[in-house]
Motif scaffolding. Structure first.
Motif, PDB file in Angstrom:
ATOM      1  N   LEU A 231       0.816  -1.210   0.000  1.00 55.07           N
ATOM      2  CA  LEU A 231       0.000   0.000   0.000  1.00 55.07           C
ATOM      3  C   LEU A 231       0.852   1.263   0.000  1.00 55.07           C
ATOM      4  N   GLY A 232       2.168   1.123   0.090  1.00 56.34           N
ATOM      5  CA  GLY A 232       3.052   2.274   0.199  1.00 56.34           C
ATOM      6  C   GLY A 232       3.179   3.053  -1.090  1.00 56.34           C
ATOM      7  N   PRO A 233       3.773   4.255  -1.015  1.00 54.48           N
ATOM      8  CA  PRO A 233       3.889   5.109  -2.203  1.00 54.48           C
ATOM      9  C   PRO A 233       4.756   4.513  -3.297  1.00 54.48           C
ATOM     10  N   LEU A 234       5.751   3.692  -2.934  1.00 56.24           N
ATOM     11  CA  LEU A 234       6.600   3.090  -3.953  1.00 56.24           C
ATOM     12  C   LEU A 234       5.846   2.019  -4.729  1.00 56.24           C
ATOM     13  N   ALA A 235       4.941   1.334  -4.043  1.00 59.69           N
ATOM     14  CA  ALA A 235       4.194   0.247  -4.680  1.00 59.69           C
ATOM     15  C   ALA A 235       3.107   0.756  -5.623  1.00 59.69           C
ATOM     16  N   ARG A 236       2.749   2.032  -5.492  1.00 55.90           N
ATOM     17  CA  ARG A 236       1.614   2.575  -6.239  1.00 55.90           C
ATOM     18  C   ARG A 236       1.787   2.443  -7.743  1.00 55.90           C
ATOM     19  N   ASP A 237       2.996   2.662  -8.231  1.00 55.46           N
ATOM     20  CA  ASP A 237       3.249   2.619  -9.674  1.00 55.46           C
ATOM     21  C   ASP A 237       3.948   1.333 -10.105  1.00 55.46           C
ATOM     22  N   ALA A 238       3.950   0.323  -9.241  1.00 56.17           N
ATOM     23  CA  ALA A 238       4.705  -0.898  -9.522  1.00 56.17           C
ATOM     24  C   ALA A 238       3.823  -1.993 -10.105  1.00 56.17           C
TER      25      ALA A 238
END
Length: 288
Positions: A231-238
């Motif tokens: 759910l983190g910001p890095l995972a958002r575009d992954a």
């Protein structure tokens, strides 16, 4: 000995129930994950504004997960992050706190054993919680990439450097985004469709890594996030997320689990690529 923090456990519960939450509460959940290191100092109105909801929705969210209200839930974040991820806490301050909190001096060997125990616990958690589907997706993503870009900053930069080195032993074109001279923008400007980026970051997330991941996404490249939460910001575009929760001792988080996961990723990718080479080199060898 290390264990998952109360915040990690809460965020995992939130992740497990995320799809069943009403839309407003999903907004609160996403905001909490993105701002996890800052929640301890924010008022309920600030959290509501950041989530795009009324303050009463933040209270309902807290109650949904067993708290009497926002303040009680906030205390969980404050307890964890005042000790673990507050940027103002320098290494020297942490060491001094270890000395001040200790009932008696700790020998170097005892410190070493404490860190080894923390790393062992972290590895056990990694083994128990490894998402095989995501790991397979990560390997496939890299196997199909024409160019692989690797980015991480500060404490995780050494891991990025290692995996970039390891990947050089494949036929892939590999680029370590070091940001030397502040040139993050220039080093990733050529990333595009058909390429992949490995981005590694943990709270408080490196803004440079988040920037590179956003650019990769905008340029239609695939992103593999190595981070602590889906759910983190890095995972958002992954397109693939490999989750790691490191063990910690004396307020210092380890790197053992992350480097182990990245080594496993390289070996699995090299194995996959070599199989393809074998299939190409010996066509029809096993045909009936």
């Amino acid at each position: 000995m290390s264990k998952r923090s109360a915040v990690d456990e809460l965020l995992q519960r939130i992740a497990d129930e995320f799809d069943s939450l009403p839309r407003q509460l999903q907004g609160v959940a996403t905001y909490l994950e993105q701002q996890r290191a800052n929640i301890m100092v924010q008022r309920v109105n600030e959290v509501a504004d950041g989530s795009g909801v009324h303050p009463s929705a933040v209270v309902r969210f807290a109650q949904r997960f067993g708290y009497s209200g926002f303040s009680q839930m906030q205390a969980v974040f404050r307890s964890t992050y005042t000790e673990a991820t507050t940027p103002a806490r320098s290494y020297q301050q942490r060491i001094r706190k270890v000395i001040a909190d200790g009932a008696e001096p700790i020998s170097p060997a005892q410190m070493a054993l404490r860190f080894i125990d923390a790393s062992r616990v972290g590895l056990d958690e990694l083994a128990g919680e490894l998402d095989a589907t995501q790991f397979e997706a990560a390997v496939e993503l890299l196997a199909k990439a024409e160019n692989i870009y690797v980015v991480a900053v500060r404490r995780t930069f050494g891991i990025a450097s290692y995996i970039a080195y390891a990947l050089q032993h494949t036929q892939k074109r590999v680029h370590l985004v070091s940001g030397l001279g502040g040139m993050f923008r220039e080093q990733i400007r050529s990333i595009g469709p058909g390429d992949a980026m490995i981005a590694i970051s943990f709270p408080p997330y490196g803004k440079e890594t988040l920037y590179c991941a956003r650019v990769a996404h905008q340029h239609k490249a695939k992103v593999l996030a190595v981070t602590d939460s889906a759910l983190g910001p890095l995972a958002r575009d992954a397109q693939a997320v490999l989750k790691v929760n490191e063990g910690s001792a004396f307020a210092f988080r380890g790197l053992t689990s992350t480097i182990c996961l990245c080594q496993a990723l390289f070996v699995a990718l090299a194995y996959r690529l070599e199989l393809k080479v074998e299939e190409t080199s010996h066509p029809g060898e096993y045909d009936d």
